[in-house]
Design a protein around this motif. Structure first.
Motif, PDB file in Angstrom:
ATOM      1  N   GLU A  80      16.799  75.493  37.128  1.00 49.44           N
ATOM      2  CA  GLU A  80      17.613  75.018  38.254  1.00 49.44           C
ATOM      3  C   GLU A  80      17.237  75.757  39.532  1.00 49.44           C
ATOM      4  OE1 GLU A  80      21.606  75.552  37.015  1.00 49.44           O
ATOM      5  OE2 GLU A  80      21.628  73.766  35.705  1.00 49.44           O
ATOM      6  N   LYS A  81      17.018  77.089  39.380  1.00 50.41           N
ATOM      7  CA  LYS A  81      16.584  77.851  40.553  1.00 50.41           C
ATOM      8  C   LYS A  81      15.238  77.345  41.061  1.00 50.41           C
ATOM      9  CE  LYS A  81      18.954  82.166  39.375  1.00 50.41           C
ATOM     10  NZ  LYS A  81      18.775  83.592  39.029  1.00 50.41           N
ATOM     11  N   ILE A  82      14.326  77.133  40.092  1.00 50.54           N
ATOM     12  CA  ILE A  82      12.999  76.633  40.471  1.00 50.54           C
ATOM     13  C   ILE A  82      13.114  75.271  41.122  1.00 50.54           C
ATOM     14  CG2 ILE A  82      10.784  75.850  39.552  1.00 50.54           C
ATOM     15  CD1 ILE A  82      11.027  78.054  37.432  1.00 50.54           C
ATOM     16  N   ALA A  83      14.010  74.417  40.535  1.00 55.27           N
ATOM     17  CA  ALA A  83      14.194  73.089  41.123  1.00 55.27           C
ATOM     18  C   ALA A  83      14.730  73.208  42.547  1.00 55.27           C
ATOM     19  CB  ALA A  83      15.154  72.263  40.262  1.00 55.27           C
ATOM     20  N   GLY A  84      15.681  74.153  42.759  1.00 55.43           N
ATOM     21  CA  GLY A  84      16.195  74.365  44.105  1.00 55.43           C
ATOM     22  C   GLY A  84      15.126  74.850  45.054  1.00 55.43           C
ATOM     23  N   VAL A  85      14.325  75.829  44.538  1.00 55.57           N
ATOM     24  CA  VAL A  85      13.234  76.337  45.372  1.00 55.57           C
ATOM     25  C   VAL A  85      12.229  75.242  45.667  1.00 55.57           C
ATOM     26  CG1 VAL A  85      11.300  77.951  45.426  1.00 55.57           C
ATOM     27  CG2 VAL A  85      13.523  78.710  44.554  1.00 55.57           C
ATOM     28  N   GLN A  86      11.914  74.424  44.612  1.00 48.20           N
ATOM     29  CA  GLN A  86      10.964  73.335  44.795  1.00 48.20           C
ATOM     30  C   GLN A  86      11.501  72.319  45.797  1.00 48.20           C
ATOM     31  OE1 GLN A  86       7.864  73.143  43.407  1.00 48.20           O
ATOM     32  NE2 GLN A  86       7.553  71.377  44.755  1.00 48.20           N
ATOM     33  N   LYS A  87      12.828  72.077  45.719  1.00 47.65           N
ATOM     34  CA  LYS A  87      13.426  71.147  46.672  1.00 47.65           C
ATOM     35  C   LYS A  87      13.297  71.682  48.099  1.00 47.65           C
ATOM     36  CE  LYS A  87      17.734  68.726  47.700  1.00 47.65           C
ATOM     37  NZ  LYS A  87      19.145  68.526  47.318  1.00 47.65           N
ATOM     38  N   ARG A  88      13.636  72.992  48.219  1.00 47.01           N
ATOM     39  CA  ARG A  88      13.514  73.579  49.559  1.00 47.01           C
ATOM     40  C   ARG A  88      12.061  73.580  50.023  1.00 47.01           C
ATOM     41  NH1 ARG A  88      17.371  77.107  47.314  1.00 47.01           N
ATOM     42  NH2 ARG A  88      15.782  78.691  46.911  1.00 47.01           N
ATOM     43  N   LEU A  89      11.141  73.861  49.048  1.00 43.56           N
ATOM     44  CA  LEU A  89       9.721  73.843  49.381  1.00 43.56           C
ATOM     45  C   LEU A  89       9.287  72.456  49.809  1.00 43.56           C
ATOM     46  CD1 LEU A  89       6.987  75.285  49.484  1.00 43.56           C
ATOM     47  CD2 LEU A  89       6.691  74.737  47.056  1.00 43.56           C
ATOM     48  N   ASP A  90       9.780  71.419  49.072  1.00 40.95           N
ATOM     49  CA  ASP A  90       9.442  70.046  49.445  1.00 40.95           C
ATOM     50  C   ASP A  90       9.982  69.718  50.832  1.00 40.95           C
ATOM     51  OD1 ASP A  90       8.195  69.717  47.017  1.00 40.95           O
ATOM     52  OD2 ASP A  90       9.935  68.749  46.057  1.00 40.95           O
ATOM     53  N   LYS A 109       8.909  68.907  56.363  1.00 43.41           N
ATOM     54  CA  LYS A 109       9.073  69.250  57.770  1.00 43.41           C
ATOM     55  C   LYS A 109       7.738  69.632  58.404  1.00 43.41           C
ATOM     56  CE  LYS A 109      13.885  70.765  57.507  1.00 43.41           C
ATOM     57  NZ  LYS A 109      14.814  71.900  57.653  1.00 43.41           N
ATOM     58  N   ILE A 110       6.951  70.423  57.634  1.00 39.30           N
ATOM     59  CA  ILE A 110       5.633  70.820  58.138  1.00 39.30           C
ATOM     60  C   ILE A 110       4.768  69.596  58.366  1.00 39.30           C
ATOM     61  CG2 ILE A 110       3.504  72.018  57.540  1.00 39.30           C
ATOM     62  CD1 ILE A 110       5.221  74.120  56.106  1.00 39.30           C
ATOM     63  N   GLU A 111       4.834  68.658  57.404  1.00 34.18           N
ATOM     64  CA  GLU A 111       4.036  67.444  57.546  1.00 34.18           C
ATOM     65  C   GLU A 111       4.496  66.629  58.747  1.00 34.18           C
ATOM     66  OE1 GLU A 111       1.046  64.725  56.658  1.00 34.18           O
ATOM     67  OE2 GLU A 111       1.410  66.755  55.888  1.00 34.18           O
ATOM     68  N   GLU A 112       5.830  66.557  58.896  1.00 31.85           N
ATOM     69  CA  GLU A 112       6.340  65.841  60.057  1.00 31.85           C
ATOM     70  C   GLU A 112       5.918  66.520  61.353  1.00 31.85           C
ATOM     71  OE1 GLU A 112       8.042  62.997  60.401  1.00 31.85           O
ATOM     72  OE2 GLU A 112       7.690  62.637  58.259  1.00 31.85           O
ATOM     73  N   ARG A 113       6.014  67.842  61.354  1.00 38.98           N
ATOM     74  CA  ARG A 113       5.582  68.565  62.554  1.00 38.98           C
ATOM     75  C   ARG A 113       4.086  68.385  62.816  1.00 38.98           C
ATOM     76  NH1 ARG A 113       8.823  74.383  62.294  1.00 38.98           N
ATOM     77  NH2 ARG A 113      10.924  73.492  62.588  1.00 38.98           N
ATOM     78  N   ARG A 114       3.323  68.381  61.707  1.00 37.70           N
ATOM     79  CA  ARG A 114       1.880  68.158  61.863  1.00 37.70           C
ATOM     80  C   ARG A 114       1.608  66.791  62.448  1.00 37.70           C
ATOM     81  NH1 ARG A 114      -2.034  65.600  59.549  1.00 37.70           N
ATOM     82  NH2 ARG A 114      -0.654  64.760  57.916  1.00 37.70           N
ATOM     83  N   LYS A 115       2.322  65.770  61.883  1.00 38.76           N
ATOM     84  CA  LYS A 115       2.132  64.424  62.420  1.00 38.76           C
ATOM     85  C   LYS A 115       2.579  64.361  63.883  1.00 38.76           C
ATOM     86  CE  LYS A 115       2.602  61.891  58.078  1.00 38.76           C
ATOM     87  NZ  LYS A 115       3.393  60.892  57.327  1.00 38.76           N
TER      88      LYS A 115
END
Length: 262
Positions: free
Chosen positions: A153-163, A168-174
């Protein structure tokens, strides 16, 4: 005649006396015989009574013996039943013993694969100990499973935050790429009043995007996107926005009118 009669009378008296004597002796003999017969009868009755008593005793003895025999027959029958039950029980016990011996042999074969510290004498204790250890291991495994679920669950939360960060990074890049748009006009149709730009959806352009056409440091005019495909964009020339009657030409640079804020 008188003499004759007297003589006849005498003769008759003599004959009568002789017969009387004879009869008396015979009567006495008869009486004696009758007395003997009566004594014999009495003796026979006494003997008969004794015989009857003996016979009665024998009958009683026979009845007693018959009763005792019946009792002994019942006892013998009961003993035979007990013997039959004992034989049946012995057969059953022998069968159980054979089964147990077979199981013991099988267990002996299985015991060869058991650890050396496991013995038949303590196998029940060992099994209970193993069950207890199994329960402990299962409890530990369940605890580890819960820990794993919590970590997942922690990993899923971290993965969610990472996603989310990645998105956001991808949006900023675009957005950065859109803000850094350096596309150029590759074709101009003056009759229909539109241009073709060498940028498309891959650079983030949409039909709502407003573009400014520049040439060097000067602003030439504005175009409005009409259609966008993967690599090119068709935009109409905003005639009211053309500066000082200039003409948009191929090679002119295209930039965004409004920069996207990150």
């Amino acid at each position: 005649m008188t003499k004759v009669l007297f003589i006849l009378s005498a003769v008759v008296i003599l004959v009568a006396s002789f017969f009387a004597y004879q009869n008396g002796r015979e009567f006495a003999a008869v009486r004696i015989n009758i007395a003997g017969i009566n004594a014999s009868i009495v003796a026979e009755k006494q003997t008969e009574k004794k015989v009857v008593a003996v016979v009665g005793q024998l009958v009683a003895d026979i009845a007693r013996v018959q009763g005792e025999r019946d009792i002994e027959d019942e006892k013998l029958k009961a003993q035979k039943n007990k013997l039959a039950q004992a034989e049946s029980e012995a057969t059953r016990m022998q069968g159980e013993l054979d089964v147990k011996v077979k199981k013991q042999q099988e267990l002996a074969g299985l015991m060869e694969n058991f650890p050396k510290d496991v013995k038949p004498e303590t196998i029940a204790e060992d099994i209970n100990r193993m069950k207890k250890e199994k329960l402990e291991f299962e409890g530990q495994a369940e605890a580890k499973k819960k820990e794993v679920v919590a970590e997942e669950e922690k990993i899923a939360g971290v993965q969610k935050r990472l996603d989310e960060v990645t998105h956001k990074i991808e949006e900023r890049r675009k957005n950065f790429e859109r803000n850094s748009l350096t596309s150029r006009i590759i074709a101009v149709n003056y009759d229909w009043g539109f241009v073709v730009i060498d940028a498309g959806k891959t650079t983030g352009l949409t039909q709502d995007t407003k573009l400014i056409v520049t040439r060097g440091a000067l602003t030439v005019g504005k175009v409005s996107v009409m259609a966008v495909d993967g690599a090119n964009t068709m935009a109409s020339i905003v005639t009211d926005a053309v500066v000082n009657g200039q003409v948009i030409m191929p090679g002119d640079r295209v930039i965004l009118e409004n920069l996207v804020q990150n």
